[in-house]
Design an enzyme around this catalytic site. Structure first.
Site, PDB file in Angstrom:
ATOM      1  N   VAL A  15       0.832  -1.205   0.000  1.00  0.00           N
ATOM      2  CA  VAL A  15       0.000   0.000   0.000  1.00  0.00           C
ATOM      3  C   VAL A  15       0.867   1.256   0.000  1.00  0.00           C
ATOM      4  O   VAL A  15       0.657   2.180  -0.797  1.00  0.00           O
ATOM      5  CB  VAL A  15      -0.960   0.014   1.216  1.00  0.00           C
ATOM      6  CG1 VAL A  15      -1.760   1.312   1.255  1.00  0.00           C
ATOM      7  CG2 VAL A  15      -1.892  -1.197   1.176  1.00  0.00           C
ATOM      8  N   ALA A  44       9.156   6.391   6.043  1.00  0.00           N
ATOM      9  CA  ALA A  44       9.835   5.687   7.132  1.00  0.00           C
ATOM     10  C   ALA A  44       9.738   4.175   6.920  1.00  0.00           C
ATOM     11  O   ALA A  44       8.647   3.639   6.747  1.00  0.00           O
ATOM     12  CB  ALA A  44       9.207   6.066   8.472  1.00  0.00           C
ATOM     13  N   LYS A 103      -6.393  -1.245  10.455  1.00  0.00           N
ATOM     14  CA  LYS A 103      -7.644  -1.758  11.023  1.00  0.00           C
ATOM     15  C   LYS A 103      -7.496  -2.310  12.425  1.00  0.00           C
ATOM     16  O   LYS A 103      -8.298  -2.014  13.315  1.00  0.00           O
ATOM     17  CB  LYS A 103      -8.074  -2.852  10.051  1.00  0.00           C
ATOM     18  CG  LYS A 103      -9.127  -3.773  10.387  1.00  0.00           C
ATOM     19  CD  LYS A 103      -9.278  -4.746   9.191  1.00  0.00           C
ATOM     20  CE  LYS A 103      -7.959  -5.471   8.892  1.00  0.00           C
ATOM     21  NZ  LYS A 103      -7.561  -5.486   7.520  1.00  0.00           N
ATOM     22  N   VAL A 130     -11.114  -0.194   6.176  1.00  0.00           N
ATOM     23  CA  VAL A 130     -12.266  -1.091   6.020  1.00  0.00           C
ATOM     24  C   VAL A 130     -12.637  -1.225   4.546  1.00  0.00           C
ATOM     25  O   VAL A 130     -13.106  -0.285   3.919  1.00  0.00           O
ATOM     26  CB  VAL A 130     -13.494  -0.552   6.796  1.00  0.00           C
ATOM     27  CG1 VAL A 130     -14.586  -1.621   6.845  1.00  0.00           C
ATOM     28  CG2 VAL A 130     -13.129  -0.117   8.199  1.00  0.00           C
ATOM     29  N   ILE A 134     -13.884   0.711  -1.259  1.00  0.00           N
ATOM     30  CA  ILE A 134     -15.349   0.764  -1.152  1.00  0.00           C
ATOM     31  C   ILE A 134     -15.629   1.734  -0.003  1.00  0.00           C
ATOM     32  O   ILE A 134     -15.193   1.502   1.123  1.00  0.00           O
ATOM     33  CB  ILE A 134     -15.957  -0.624  -0.863  1.00  0.00           C
ATOM     34  CG1 ILE A 134     -15.389  -1.680  -1.825  1.00  0.00           C
ATOM     35  CG2 ILE A 134     -17.477  -0.570  -0.971  1.00  0.00           C
ATOM     36  CD1 ILE A 134     -15.874  -3.101  -1.542  1.00  0.00           C
ATOM     37  N   GLU A 188      -2.492 -14.906   4.149  1.00  0.00           N
ATOM     38  CA  GLU A 188      -1.185 -14.607   4.728  1.00  0.00           C
ATOM     39  C   GLU A 188      -0.474 -15.915   5.097  1.00  0.00           C
ATOM     40  O   GLU A 188      -1.103 -16.982   5.165  1.00  0.00           O
ATOM     41  CB  GLU A 188      -1.363 -13.798   6.017  1.00  0.00           C
ATOM     42  CG  GLU A 188      -2.170 -12.535   5.869  1.00  0.00           C
ATOM     43  CD  GLU A 188      -1.432 -11.465   5.079  1.00  0.00           C
ATOM     44  OE1 GLU A 188      -0.200 -11.381   5.205  1.00  0.00           O
ATOM     45  OE2 GLU A 188      -2.085 -10.731   4.321  1.00  0.00           O
ATOM     46  N   ASP A 199     -10.119 -10.626  11.148  1.00  0.00           N
ATOM     47  CA  ASP A 199     -10.085  -9.491  10.228  1.00  0.00           C
ATOM     48  C   ASP A 199     -11.498  -8.939  10.040  1.00  0.00           C
ATOM     49  O   ASP A 199     -11.722  -7.724  10.130  1.00  0.00           O
ATOM     50  CB  ASP A 199      -9.498  -9.968   8.886  1.00  0.00           C
ATOM     51  CG  ASP A 199      -9.582  -8.907   7.804  1.00  0.00           C
ATOM     52  OD1 ASP A 199      -8.655  -8.078   7.717  1.00  0.00           O
ATOM     53  OD2 ASP A 199     -10.576  -8.909   7.042  1.00  0.00           O
ATOM     54  N   LYS A 203     -13.257  -5.181  11.197  1.00  0.00           N
ATOM     55  CA  LYS A 203     -13.969  -4.307  10.257  1.00  0.00           C
ATOM     56  C   LYS A 203     -15.384  -3.989  10.746  1.00  0.00           C
ATOM     57  O   LYS A 203     -15.835  -2.853  10.656  1.00  0.00           O
ATOM     58  CB  LYS A 203     -14.024  -4.968   8.873  1.00  0.00           C
ATOM     59  CG  LYS A 203     -12.666  -4.961   8.182  1.00  0.00           C
ATOM     60  CD  LYS A 203     -12.672  -5.830   6.921  1.00  0.00           C
ATOM     61  CE  LYS A 203     -11.304  -5.830   6.246  1.00  0.00           C
ATOM     62  NZ  LYS A 203     -11.169  -6.902   5.244  1.00  0.00           N
ATOM     63  N   GLY A 304      -6.177  -5.162  -1.748  1.00  0.00           N
ATOM     64  CA  GLY A 304      -5.273  -4.890  -2.858  1.00  0.00           C
ATOM     65  C   GLY A 304      -4.516  -3.594  -2.614  1.00  0.00           C
ATOM     66  O   GLY A 304      -5.044  -2.656  -2.017  1.00  0.00           O
TER      67      GLY A 304
END
Lengths: 326, 326
Positions: A15, A44, A103, A130, A134, A188, A199, A203, A304
């Site tokens: 990201v 960083a 999150k 979240v 979207i 993962e 997860d 959310k 993503g």
């Protein structure tokens, strides 16, 4: 018009690298939208010697504190709890705007961080935390600010949905579907957070807090993941014309002026034509019911690097506008 | 905390009456969300002797100018062009925040009104003008502020969708479906605005302006309504496994730094499994494509008094917050 807004980026994973690249590629666009250029003052990272696709190596720094202290806006996409919290708190105390995609940090410490941000008079935005791009936080908190949300439910974890969709539509045995999802990068190395519904639980806690302002925690979620499912469960569902999905939901009960919020994450056998049953592969769907608006449905990619960066950059543009107008 | 925010409501039709009722029913909720109570100072109507469901008759006034002059926030839900424009301009010049649901007014005079609002330093919000409570303006303008929207397409007119869905799924002949939609209240007494695609054209102009900031007008829309369709067209589509929908769309072409925006409203024969083909009865769907976010899809009721009031009230709560923080 010409004083740049100084942006500190914490983290250069998938990201963070996407955010850094877009800040270069779309520099003119953002300058026009904000009214001032966005200047990425540094990124960083733990290891400054590692090459990160599209990120200028001269921007990489190890001293995150010094970087935060130069920033008008701190963008935290490093993940983890303690270190991320320290740096975000430092930014807030400095008077910087904060944007985060973290999150789990918010699920654990969101209300404390929001109180600190309110006290400092700065924004703490987290649309990216979240369901990626979207815009679900914006919908339940801002768009429905004049309405009364009565329930939220959705497919909010793409990894488990990928597994369940493989079983339901391709007839792959459950254990093998989990293995395949891992091989394809949908899970993962430690898949517990996805498979056990942690997860999804984080959310739904964030969405319920945004919708109702209630002091909810992960402990309030009735949580069951998909690891207890068996091929027999899938055969039974299919024989009854149903599809098993991992559904996260939040709803109110009790008096309208003092509603109690209930939270759950659990596998549910849904009719084939249920809107949540339509979520294919890694896609996400959220259904929000409100008194006046009726039923709203949002669909898209819930994960993503680029998709999450879209939400981070949207929050960043709005945070930068607050800086220029202050 | 105690100085009320004064709200002037222009119009008490289906939407206006719903707004007035909710302001009473949800008074405590809005006071908590805004930080000050919202005080409805009056409702401007032509005929003050007519009873309007749930609206206190003591609030009805004929002198709209005097009402606007008392307001911190002007909420325009009266419709029409000239009179609505005069009153909105008066509010803006007074320094009031403006919320409007008036799609045709904005399609014709939006850029001029936005320039006036920017000059006066007030907000002009219009989420309710496009697809009621489906938060499409917020998504293309705010949520995607860090991204590059590449296309927008949707079923944005519920009346024509109701007609087309009757023909496609119930096999009702086209002319009869139009008549039935009229009888059921899905079409206005003069259905031209819906059937000829003028309503959809206004919506796609507003969305494209919000997404790209481009100075587009109704004349830029390649528009074809559904009145020219024949039962033969529907039979051909059905025989090819397709469904005819009235699709509004906007997309960019040309260089990325100076994109040209194309706008169209026209009947399209879509494959059965196309997301736009799924819109049933009076429902609306919008699909937004952006460089980083990918494909976002929003679905809900795009019309209705309560549904439109939800969007008006959301804009009103945010406008009132700006008043209390000024």
């Amino acid at each position: 018009m010409t004083t740049p807004v100084r942006v500190a980026l914490l983290g250069a994973g998938t990201v963070g690298a996407a955010v850094a690249r877009r800040l270069v590629e779309r520099a003119d666009l953002y300058a026009a939208r904000v009214g001032s250029p966005l200047e990425l003052v540094g990124v960083a990272v733990r290891d400054t010697s590692r090459v990160r696709d599209g990120v200028d190596p001269a921007l990489l720094v190890q001293d995150a504190e010094a970087l935060v202290d130069q920033a008008d806006v701190v963008v935290e996409v490093m993940g983890g709890l303690d270190r991320a919290r320290e740096l975000i708190e430092r930014g807030i105390r400095n008077g910087a705007q904060v944007v985060t995609a973290n999150k789990q940090l918010l699920a654990h410490h969101g209300p404390a961080l929001e109180a600190l941000a309110a006290e400092a008079g700065v924004g703490l935005d987290y649309e990216a935390a979240v369901m990626a791009a979207i815009p679900v936080v914006a919908v339940v908190r801002d768009s429905l600010a004049g309405d009364v949300v009565t329930s939220i439910s959705g497919i909010v974890n793409g990894s488990t949905n990928f597994v369940l969709d493989l079983v339901a539509r391709k007839g792959v045995p459950f254990e093998e579907a989990v293995r395949l999802a891992g091989e394809l990068g949908f899970l993962e190395a430690d898949p517990t957070e996805d498979l056990e519904g942690l997860d999804a639980a984080a959310k739904i806690v964030l969405l319920a807090r945004a919708a109702w302002g209630a002091p909810l925690t992960l402990a309030d979620v009735q949580r069951r993941g998909i690891t207890g499912l068996t091929d027999e469960d899938f055969r039974t569902a299919s024989a009854n014309g149903k599809v098993i999905k991992l559904v996260a939901s939040a709803w109110t009960s009790g008096a309208q002026d003092a509603p109690r919020v209930e939270l759950a994450v659990r596998p549910v056998a849904l009719p084939q034509d249920d809107p949540l049953a339509q979520a294919r592969e890694g896609s996400n769907v959220l259904i929000v019911e409100a008194e006046s608006a009726g039923t709203l449905r949002l669909h898209g990619a819930g994960a993503g690097g680029d998709e999450t960066a879209s939400a981070v950059l949207g929050d960043l543009v709005r945070a930068a506008r607050r800086v220029t107008r202050a």
